[in-house]
Design a protein around this motif. Structure first.
Motif, PDB file in Angstrom:
ATOM      1  N   GLY C  69       6.914  11.155 -17.704  1.00 13.19           N
ATOM      2  CA  GLY C  69       6.016  11.213 -16.534  1.00 13.19           C
ATOM      3  C   GLY C  69       5.208   9.933 -16.391  1.00 13.19           C
ATOM      4  N   VAL C  70       4.666   9.714 -15.203  1.00 11.22           N
ATOM      5  CA  VAL C  70       3.918   8.475 -14.963  1.00 11.22           C
ATOM      6  C   VAL C  70       2.490   8.640 -15.480  1.00 11.22           C
ATOM      7  N   ALA C  71       2.227   8.019 -16.613  1.00 10.91           N
ATOM      8  CA  ALA C  71       0.938   8.232 -17.283  1.00 10.91           C
ATOM      9  C   ALA C  71      -0.192   7.477 -16.592  1.00 10.91           C
ATOM     10  N   HIS C  72       0.144   6.356 -16.021  1.00 12.95           N
ATOM     11  CA  HIS C  72      -0.892   5.485 -15.455  1.00 12.95           C
ATOM     12  C   HIS C  72      -0.384   4.979 -14.115  1.00 12.95           C
ATOM     13  N   SER C  73      -1.138   5.164 -13.059  1.00 14.09           N
ATOM     14  CA  SER C  73      -0.579   4.883 -11.734  1.00 14.09           C
ATOM     15  C   SER C  73      -1.533   4.204 -10.767  1.00 14.09           C
ATOM     16  N   LEU C  74      -2.706   3.787 -11.231  1.00 16.31           N
ATOM     17  CA  LEU C  74      -3.723   3.288 -10.303  1.00 16.31           C
ATOM     18  C   LEU C  74      -3.812   4.269  -9.134  1.00 16.31           C
ATOM     19  N   ASP C  75      -3.780   3.773  -7.887  1.00 13.21           N
ATOM     20  CA  ASP C  75      -3.799   4.739  -6.790  1.00 13.21           C
ATOM     21  C   ASP C  75      -2.474   4.780  -6.033  1.00 13.21           C
ATOM     22  N   THR C  76      -1.395   4.518  -6.783  1.00 14.91           N
ATOM     23  CA  THR C  76      -0.103   4.816  -6.172  1.00 14.91           C
ATOM     24  C   THR C  76       0.091   6.335  -6.171  1.00 14.91           C
ATOM     25  N   SER C  77       1.050   6.785  -5.393  1.00 16.77           N
ATOM     26  CA  SER C  77       1.331   8.219  -5.311  1.00 16.77           C
ATOM     27  C   SER C  77       2.300   8.613  -6.419  1.00 16.77           C
ATOM     28  N   TRP C 293     -14.625   3.874   4.356  1.00 15.55           N
ATOM     29  CA  TRP C 293     -14.035   3.037   3.314  1.00 15.55           C
ATOM     30  C   TRP C 293     -12.915   2.178   3.901  1.00 15.55           C
ATOM     31  N   SER C 294     -12.810   0.959   3.433  1.00 13.46           N
ATOM     32  CA  SER C 294     -11.607   0.162   3.675  1.00 13.46           C
ATOM     33  C   SER C 294     -10.742   0.255   2.415  1.00 13.46           C
ATOM     34  N   PRO C 295      -9.418   0.109   2.563  1.00 18.62           N
ATOM     35  CA  PRO C 295      -8.531   0.276   1.400  1.00 18.62           C
ATOM     36  C   PRO C 295      -8.915  -0.641   0.243  1.00 18.62           C
TER      37      PRO C 295
ATOM     38  N   GLU D   8      -6.387  12.981   0.285  1.00 16.07           N
ATOM     39  CA  GLU D   8      -6.911  11.890  -0.528  1.00 16.07           C
ATOM     40  C   GLU D   8      -7.702  10.903   0.329  1.00 16.07           C
ATOM     41  N   SER D   9      -8.644  10.283  -0.304  1.00 10.16           N
ATOM     42  CA  SER D   9      -9.560   9.371   0.402  1.00 10.16           C
ATOM     43  C   SER D   9      -8.833   8.209   1.062  1.00 10.16           C
ATOM     44  N   GLU D  10      -9.403   7.751   2.134  1.00  9.38           N
ATOM     45  CA  GLU D  10      -8.859   6.600   2.850  1.00  9.38           C
ATOM     46  C   GLU D  10      -8.928   5.317   2.016  1.00  9.38           C
ATOM     47  N   ILE D  11      -9.639   5.371   0.917  1.00  7.84           N
ATOM     48  CA  ILE D  11      -9.827   4.146   0.135  1.00  7.84           C
ATOM     49  C   ILE D  11      -8.566   3.759  -0.631  1.00  7.84           C
ATOM     50  N   ARG D  12      -7.622   4.664  -0.770  1.00  2.00           N
ATOM     51  CA  ARG D  12      -6.429   4.359  -1.574  1.00  2.00           C
ATOM     52  C   ARG D  12      -5.730   3.121  -1.028  1.00  2.00           C
ATOM     53  N   GLY D  13      -5.261   2.304  -1.952  1.00  3.96           N
ATOM     54  CA  GLY D  13      -4.728   1.009  -1.550  1.00  3.96           C
ATOM     55  C   GLY D  13      -3.283   0.763  -1.958  1.00  3.96           C
ATOM     56  N   TYR D  14      -2.986   0.816  -3.263  1.00  2.00           N
ATOM     57  CA  TYR D  14      -1.646   0.455  -3.728  1.00  2.00           C
ATOM     58  C   TYR D  14      -0.567   1.354  -3.121  1.00  2.00           C
ATOM     59  N   CYS D  15      -0.906   2.597  -2.842  1.00  2.00           N
ATOM     60  CA  CYS D  15       0.101   3.507  -2.288  1.00  2.00           C
ATOM     61  C   CYS D  15       0.517   3.073  -0.884  1.00  2.00           C
ATOM     62  N   ARG D  16      -0.268   2.236  -0.261  1.00  5.90           N
ATOM     63  CA  ARG D  16       0.125   1.694   1.044  1.00  5.90           C
ATOM     64  C   ARG D  16       1.131   0.552   0.861  1.00  5.90           C
ATOM     65  N   TYR D  18       3.176   0.421  -1.873  1.00  2.00           N
ATOM     66  CA  TYR D  18       4.379   1.069  -2.428  1.00  2.00           C
ATOM     67  C   TYR D  18       4.461   2.463  -1.822  1.00  2.00           C
ATOM     68  N   PRO D  19       4.969   2.575  -0.599  1.00  2.00           N
ATOM     69  CA  PRO D  19       4.930   3.871   0.090  1.00  2.00           C
ATOM     70  C   PRO D  19       6.020   4.829  -0.383  1.00  2.00           C
ATOM     71  N   THR D  20       5.857   5.303  -1.589  1.00  2.00           N
ATOM     72  CA  THR D  20       6.766   6.313  -2.118  1.00  2.00           C
ATOM     73  C   THR D  20       6.002   7.123  -3.169  1.00  2.00           C
ATOM     74  N   VAL D  21       6.664   8.131  -3.715  1.00  2.00           N
ATOM     75  CA  VAL D  21       6.014   8.954  -4.738  1.00  2.00           C
ATOM     76  C   VAL D  21       6.795   8.807  -6.039  1.00  2.00           C
ATOM     77  N   PHE D  22       6.111   8.240  -7.033  1.00  2.00           N
ATOM     78  CA  PHE D  22       6.774   7.989  -8.303  1.00  2.00           C
ATOM     79  C   PHE D  22       6.802   9.257  -9.152  1.00  2.00           C
ATOM     80  N   LYS D  23       7.940   9.410  -9.832  1.00  2.00           N
ATOM     81  CA  LYS D  23       8.100  10.634 -10.613  1.00  2.00           C
ATOM     82  C   LYS D  23       8.167  10.360 -12.114  1.00  2.00           C
ATOM     83  N   SER D  24       8.841   9.287 -12.481  1.00  2.00           N
ATOM     84  CA  SER D  24       8.954   8.992 -13.915  1.00  2.00           C
ATOM     85  C   SER D  24       8.994   7.484 -14.126  1.00  2.00           C
ATOM     86  N   ALA D  25       8.867   7.103 -15.389  1.00  2.00           N
ATOM     87  CA  ALA D  25       8.791   5.679 -15.696  1.00  2.00           C
ATOM     88  C   ALA D  25       9.196   5.465 -17.132  1.00  2.00           C
ATOM     89  N   SER D  26       9.882   4.365 -17.377  1.00  2.00           N
ATOM     90  CA  SER D  26      10.329   4.059 -18.732  1.00  2.00           C
ATOM     91  C   SER D  26      10.437   2.559 -18.894  1.00  2.00           C
TER      92      SER D  26
END
Lengths: 424, 424, 424, 424
Positions: C69-77, C293-295, D8-16, D18-26
């Motif tokens: 699972g994604v342990a650390h993601s900042l504010d990515t989804s 808020w701005s992003p 989620e708050s409008e302040i989110r930035g990185y998800c803009r 990387y517009p996807t939803v991450f599920k796993s990472a290695s």
């Protein structure tokens, strides 16, 4: 008037209230260039306690000029400065058992307050100062932080910090005010300061006007002043009385707080002390605090004002016997009595407040107050509004005002009120 | 002297340098109560540009007093104020094509600076002000934040904020200084302000003395002043020139920056403008900025000073032809030449700086400077140290100093130097 | 222990109260490396609401790790973040009719408060924040300005400004306190804010803990909270509830202020929300404020914490029915009852305060409190002091504490009190 | 995605970005829920130095959870904390002859900086801190005052004070920058600080990032760092190195400044120290400063993070021999070489900067940078912009990135550049 319109800053204020050009002035009268004479219930915002062009002072000043006296001296020693200091010590300090040192700074009230703040912070090593709601202490950033009126504060352009605000302890509770003044308020503040988890830092000073003049002529009660003084002493803070407008004889004794059993660490004085309308400011500082100053640490070019020393020494002669002060009390009572008669017709809407020859009618309405002041001006009486929105009409004539002028002024005021009420 | 010891604050400074009691003064001479006469190369810290007890002013003042003129008027309109404004406009502003508005505030230089800061912050909606190393702008908290000397700053007791510091652009580089002044320094600052990640907030104003008097008589170069002005304009900040000590004719023209092609948004004036040593302060403000003031927003009791208007109008007469200003240049050159001769013996250790009748010898050594000042005093010459630790000896006699006094003063100075060097 | 002595900072605190090395923990028990088992009435300062190593969470976490699972993601989804958000919305917000937005920031309570302050200042364009006596909001400069305790404030090293202090509105008046809390205090503050000459600037926010945990377990009265909320709305200020320690089920409902009819603009959450002891902080912000808020304007590296989302989602399951919350109320009553029995012996010197499973005994004496905590530790019970000088003993066990541990803990406490009283 | 939009708050930035939803990472790969795999040149803003879901750490964490290890401990002593401290001391400190104390605070970089500021101010009794243009130190008010970017500063809503700004001493001068960095700049600053009339207060600390990551990947020159350190020591200020993003092995040695002969008083660490993406922050403080702390004076709930201690100890194993660090250098050279080849085509418009596995391409154009990042994302490469306006593209993959991923990532980057140039 075009000269002023064209060349003077838009910031000018009083000339909008008194739209004329004054040419001469004598005791409680000013005359404009059209020859119209005005009774002066304003006295240069409380500066001209001894009347415009006081004849004793005129004589002394002319003699001083003719003798090539030292008009400007910074803080060098001069004969006229020595004469003033000696007269002030003999007349005011020694009879009261006071041994305060006299500090002269830039010759304005705000500079006096700035100097007091610096010393209080130096002596205590603390930053926070406790000041009052409705307090007025000047326009430079240090004193402005203590001034309460948001109209003045908003002009700063930077945050005004290091001040804790305390409700002023009115002798007569203001109509509708629910801030909670009086000694109960001091007790609450004490509880906060004595609780190390209250979030308040220990204060360097409590700075209080015994009578708030600009703030709306609020007279502090003796018990509240004593409570504040006690709190200051208990907290190791300096107790500073700002007597800039109410001092110098205005209320029937030299200090407005005489006879209350107070023992301030610093007293700030300005306005009336120079006697003739020439600038001077002076702090009275207990010796144990004064010795924390290093030489020249708080300077100012216009510290030594020969004209103010000369006229200020003449002013001292008015306090060497009780004549003037008893007159002030008598005239003050006459004024209060006239105002109370006027207020009586307001069914409780208006309030009379004051002490000695600082009396005020709080009409609780800015538009009405403005109209009254304007009607007075047209009828030949100069006075001004104070307090929030200027809704308090303040009367501070020269202490030397002749009875005839006083009576006539009060009559004009009564007529102006009626005219204003009809107009508004 | 015991009166002062007993009753005056320990903060007094100049009286320690001149340990005597002055009784009278005339043009460039002061006389103490023992009858000893002193040549005055100090002129009340640059206030008495037209000499002590200028005879034209004396006459006008006595006439004014005898006619019951309005000595104190706040910002009401008076005939003498109008006369002064008209004379100032006609003599100073109109010939220079300036349409600045005149704003009168509390009659001290520091109040003028505080007013300028408020307006600059109001106009721009910003807080930060750029001020110079070695700058001196006053002692109240707003202006003190701009003042550079740590001796004065340490007296504040609270942090002095909202100021960015810029090296002053000396015409003559100071010995040993590696701060990097000049237009290269302005370029670096521009790069910082133009980079949104530099951590600097956009400034409300640049506040600059064309000649730093208290800071040690540093004369700014024209190209640096022009560069600073351009940077201010480019950043949307106000360009404020503080000409309080160097203005009013001191340098050979009314403004110390005349002829440099500068176009300041605000000019602060005080010291010499009242003419006789009575307080007055005035800001010259471009109309487009001035209209941001609301009436009475920055007040002060002693704004309208009749004596200062009367004498200040007389002062204007000195600028209606070139007589005085050409004298100032001539005498300034004489003074500089004498100082250069003295400095020549120092093998590069000493530096002469100045313009017009503000000249200085930087001896680079506080103890020596102190000794020289003291030797001068004993020999009948009044002057003072300035700059860090007072190691710069400043000469600012009345502009009207007679040639004989000037020559004698310079002779005394040369002797005092020798005596001091032997003593130290 | 030598490793800690040698290498860890002198600032460490709790390890001095609990001088042992913990090795494992399960639900309401911690075990040190010597094998001694302690009942935990402290729960990591209120973080471990669902017990140490909650078995449901353990399972979910191990599964998450094993599945990369994604342990650390900042504010990515991420999928786990979405699951948490959806669960929180469905379980907490929707049933309450709330449409607040969730903002994740640096995963500590102080970062949550800093973010709330920024937004309140942005929305209102104002600077001043009203905070309470005895309030605790964090250690970074923005939140520390709101924190009341002088021990923490003194560590700042710079002035902490832009805060007005308001007495906290205790449900039960504290012994001896004369600050004047309750709605009368709110009325006084209202009068000050509504008077433009009170010297107070209009506030950006009122920041209040419904229950002050660190400040000494003071429970606010509903009427006071409603009065503060009304004052905030009337003044155009944001009403911010800091539920960082008292929220997340601690008091018998998810928010500590549930059922009071409050409608906060921002709610700050942290401690318990991550469920397992892993960091997370979240503000709930009304959409009309959130859109200011701005992003990326308030960032933080550790905003997206996979472990906390996973365990935090499991935590939500405890609020999908009433089982746990009714247990919290029942156990809280048992605890309060035991404490009241103990306090009864103190002849009024001690006070019991609290709500749900945050209960406290105020013994009014730092030395005694310290002794009690120490005696508890020796007997195998972990708890801590709070309030000024730590004189209030706080009990905040996991909400999932077994009855046997709760009962045994309270018995130990009673014994420890006796032992401490004899020792002190 | 609707869940995020709605809740989620409008302040989110990185998800803009990387517009996807991450599920796993290695290791250096992230996979979204659609199954698309991305090469990660971002590594959670430099947190995931040892790869996503590092297998050694996974194993240790699962074992820790299964054994009911203490996940959350504030600053009590735990076995896993001791193990981490011992490993850190043995691996990092002792070999370097360092005896710094480890201080754990709230587990974010900004909390570490706030703690460092408090201590520096406590030790010196001063307020001012010197920080750099383009510096980034966090978002809470204390650290934000040091952060240079106006986008972040403007969010504060209150003035950010007590900071003097110094140009950062870039190894490679930035294109077009005229701020004047390098040791000449330090000399100028020294001259200012050593002149008591410069208007600068003596500083408490110099806070410097050896490599500015967020500020745009500016690498400081050794000589400049030595000059700053010398100035700090000479002025009695603390020399604080913020190695939060560049430390923990990122540049080819544990500290980014290893081998430069520096001797910092405090080193702030966070991001990579927890190893697995779980939060941790730690300051290394010289013992002579550390002893100025009183217990618990700077607290924080999440100080003791079991997961971070466990994974952080595993991370130490990577520094017990030179394998990883030499890999970092080799891969860093490969990356720099690829970037230089790309930059070569820009005719001097682009600049490559970096050290070890933090490399960056400054394209000097925000729109282009944005387009490149977007094209990369579409092609399966995650990276981000930094510096003012994000015009610098930063590459910070896990240090453990496989060669194949590195090579493929750089190929994608080259393609994305071309596509972006065509599109813009």
């Amino acid at each position: 008037m075009q000269v002023f319109e064209k060349w003077e800053s838009e910031i000018r204020g009083y000339c909008r209230i008194y739209p004329t050009v004054f040419k001469s002035a004598s005791n409680a009268r000013q005359v404009d260039e059209a020859g119209k004479s005005y009774i002066d219930f304003f006295a240069g915002a409380g500066v001209l306690n001894f009347g415009h062009n006081n004849p004793l002072m005129k004589e002394a000043l002319i003699e001083f000029i003719q003798a090539d006296g030292v008009a400007h001296s910074l803080d060098t020693s001069t004969t006229v400065k020595r004469d003033f200091i000696q007269a002030f010590a003999d007349t005011i300090l020694v009879p009261r058992g006071m041994n305060h040192k006299m500090q002269f700074m830039g010759p304005t009230g705000t500079n006096a307050v700035e100097a007091a703040l610096k010393l209080a912070r130096r002596v205590t090593g603390r930053k926070t100062v406790v000041a009052c709601t409705h307090g007025f202490h000047g326009m430079t950033l240090g004193s402005l932080a203590l001034t309460a009126n948001s109209y003045f504060r908003n002009a700063a352009g930077v945050p005004l910090e290091h001040v804790v605000r305390m409700p002023f302890g009115c002798q007569t509770p203001c109509r509708g005010c629910e801030m909670g003044c009086g000694t109960a308020s001091v007790d609450r503040l004490r509880a906060q300061f004595e609780d190390s988890s209250s979030g308040l830092e220990a204060p360097a000073a409590f700075v209080v006007e015994p009578i708030q003049a600009e703030g709306g002529v609020h007279v502090a009660s003796q018990e509240w002043l004593l409570a504040v003084q006690q709190l200051a002493k208990d907290l190791g803070a300096l107790f500073v009385l700002d007597d800039i407008q109410a001092g110098c004889g205005r209320t029937g004794s030299y200090f407005s707080f005489d006879g209350m059993g107070l023992d301030p660490d610093i007293i700030t004085l300005a306005k009336g002390i120079g006697g003739f309308g020439t600038p001077l400011a002076m702090n009275l500082v207990k010796p144990e605090h004064d010795r924390h100053w290093s030489p020249g640490e708080h300077t100012g070019t216009f510290r030594g004002q020969g004209f103010s020393f000369v006229a200020g020494k003449v002013a001292m002669s008015y306090f060497q016997n009780d004549t003037l002060m008893s007159e002030v009390k008598r005239k003050g009572e006459q004024m209060a009595s006239a105002l109370n008669a006027i207020a009586a017709s307001s069914q409780g809407a208006w309030q009379v407040r004051g002490k000695g020859l600082m009396q005020a009618l709080d009409v609780g309405d800015s538009a009405l107050s403005k109209a009254i002041v304007s009607e007075c001006f047209q009828r030949g009486l100069l006075l001004g509004g104070c307090g929030t929105g200027g809704m308090v009409i303040k009367m501070i004539p020269p202490l030397t005002i002749p009875d005839a002028d006083l009576t006539e002024g009060l009559q004009i005021f009564a007529q102006a009120i009626k005219a204003a009420q009809e107009a508004v």
